[in-house]
Design a protein around this motif. Sequence first.
Motif, mmCIF file in Angstrom:
data_model
loop_
_atom_site.group_PDB
_atom_site.id
_atom_site.type_symbol
_atom_site.label_atom_id
_atom_site.label_comp_id
_atom_site.label_asym_id
_atom_site.label_seq_id
_atom_site.Cartn_x
_atom_site.Cartn_y
_atom_site.Cartn_z
ATOM 1 N N PRO A 3 0.814 -1.227 0.000
ATOM 2 C CA PRO A 3 0.000 0.000 0.000
ATOM 3 C C PRO A 3 0.844 1.272 0.000
ATOM 4 C CG PRO A 3 -0.892 -1.572 1.569
ATOM 5 C CD PRO A 3 0.409 -2.127 1.066
ATOM 6 N N ASP A 4 1.984 1.249 0.692
ATOM 7 C CA ASP A 4 2.862 2.418 0.711
ATOM 8 C C ASP A 4 3.439 2.693 -0.681
ATOM 9 O OD1 ASP A 4 2.332 2.443 3.390
ATOM 10 O OD2 ASP A 4 4.381 1.969 4.032
ATOM 11 N N VAL A 40 -6.097 16.265 -0.150
ATOM 12 C CA VAL A 40 -6.445 15.113 -0.996
ATOM 13 C C VAL A 40 -5.453 13.981 -0.764
ATOM 14 C CG1 VAL A 40 -6.545 14.266 -3.384
ATOM 15 C CG2 VAL A 40 -7.604 16.451 -2.789
ATOM 16 N N PHE A 41 -4.167 14.302 -0.790
ATOM 17 C CA PHE A 41 -3.167 13.254 -0.634
ATOM 18 C C PHE A 41 -3.027 12.802 0.821
ATOM 19 C CE2 PHE A 41 -2.112 14.587 -4.925
ATOM 20 C CZ PHE A 41 -2.042 13.340 -5.534
ATOM 21 N N ARG A 47 -6.011 6.345 3.561
ATOM 22 C CA ARG A 47 -6.798 5.264 2.970
ATOM 23 C C ARG A 47 -6.010 4.512 1.900
ATOM 24 N NH1 ARG A 47 -12.394 7.715 1.327
ATOM 25 N NH2 ARG A 47 -12.746 5.521 0.886
ATOM 26 N N ARG A 48 -4.680 4.475 2.037
ATOM 27 C CA ARG A 48 -3.823 3.895 1.002
ATOM 28 C C ARG A 48 -4.102 2.419 0.765
ATOM 29 N NH1 ARG A 48 -0.973 5.019 5.466
ATOM 30 N NH2 ARG A 48 0.312 3.420 6.450
ATOM 31 N N ARG A 49 -4.649 1.722 1.736
ATOM 32 C CA ARG A 49 -4.992 0.317 1.547
ATOM 33 C C ARG A 49 -6.214 0.164 0.634
ATOM 34 N NH1 ARG A 49 -1.400 -0.645 4.852
ATOM 35 N NH2 ARG A 49 -1.082 -1.299 6.917
ATOM 36 N N VAL A 62 -12.112 12.201 -4.220
ATOM 37 C CA VAL A 62 -11.625 12.741 -2.938
ATOM 38 C C VAL A 62 -11.446 14.250 -3.054
ATOM 39 C CG1 VAL A 62 -9.680 12.733 -1.306
ATOM 40 C CG2 VAL A 62 -10.538 10.567 -2.242
ATOM 41 N N ALA A 63 -10.897 14.699 -4.191
ATOM 42 C CA ALA A 63 -10.676 16.138 -4.393
ATOM 43 C C ALA A 63 -12.000 16.897 -4.383
ATOM 44 C CB ALA A 63 -9.930 16.379 -5.706
ATOM 45 N N ARG A 64 -13.034 16.328 -4.978
ATOM 46 C CA ARG A 64 -14.353 16.986 -4.962
ATOM 47 C C ARG A 64 -14.823 17.185 -3.526
ATOM 48 N NH1 ARG A 64 -18.712 14.161 -7.627
ATOM 49 N NH2 ARG A 64 -19.770 16.161 -7.694
ATOM 50 N N ASN A 65 -14.638 16.164 -2.692
ATOM 51 C CA ASN A 65 -15.049 16.284 -1.290
ATOM 52 C C ASN A 65 -14.203 17.322 -0.554
ATOM 53 O OD1 ASN A 65 -17.033 14.330 -1.617
ATOM 54 N ND2 ASN A 65 -15.653 12.675 -1.058
#
Length: 182
Positions: A3-4, A40-41, A47-49, A62-65
Amino acid sequence: MSPDEAFDTAYREHYWAVSRFVARRLDDRPSEVEEVVAEVFAVAWRRRRELPESPLPWLYGVARNCLANAVRGRGRYRRLLARLGHHEVTRGQRVVAGPDAERPGSWVLEAMDRLTEADQEVLRLTAWEELTVDELATVLGCGRSAAAMRLHRARQRLRAQIDTVRGTVPVPARTSTEDERK
């Protein structure tokens, strides 16, 4: 891929795309772009998993939120300034362009402004971000057919608004029965 590593790859490959996505929506507030992109990042890291194999549409969602949160925060800030009354924003000291300062294609922007925010976003995602209908569905969190229908309807409403703004009324096409009668 861990995930990383997946996050690292997504960050390197999509940072500028997400930055452009956010910048286009915050065109009058460039100072907020980096802040929103960082958020965003940060969400993507937490939530990388859950990062999908093709993360860009997910990152746009995610950016929209994050943009919605920034807009709400900006509204709270303006209401606070209005209550305080000691800021140039509340005193109306803004520069307004002259009437002869019309930009080329401004009629398109005017037609877009007449659309709902949802229609504007669907059109931006497909035009600016060049998303496919499947990717649009991912960003909007709906099915492919619903995304295709939203896009179709938004385009129809934009055409109607462009006709209104430009003062052109589309002439209906003649049917073959009308041609036969004449």
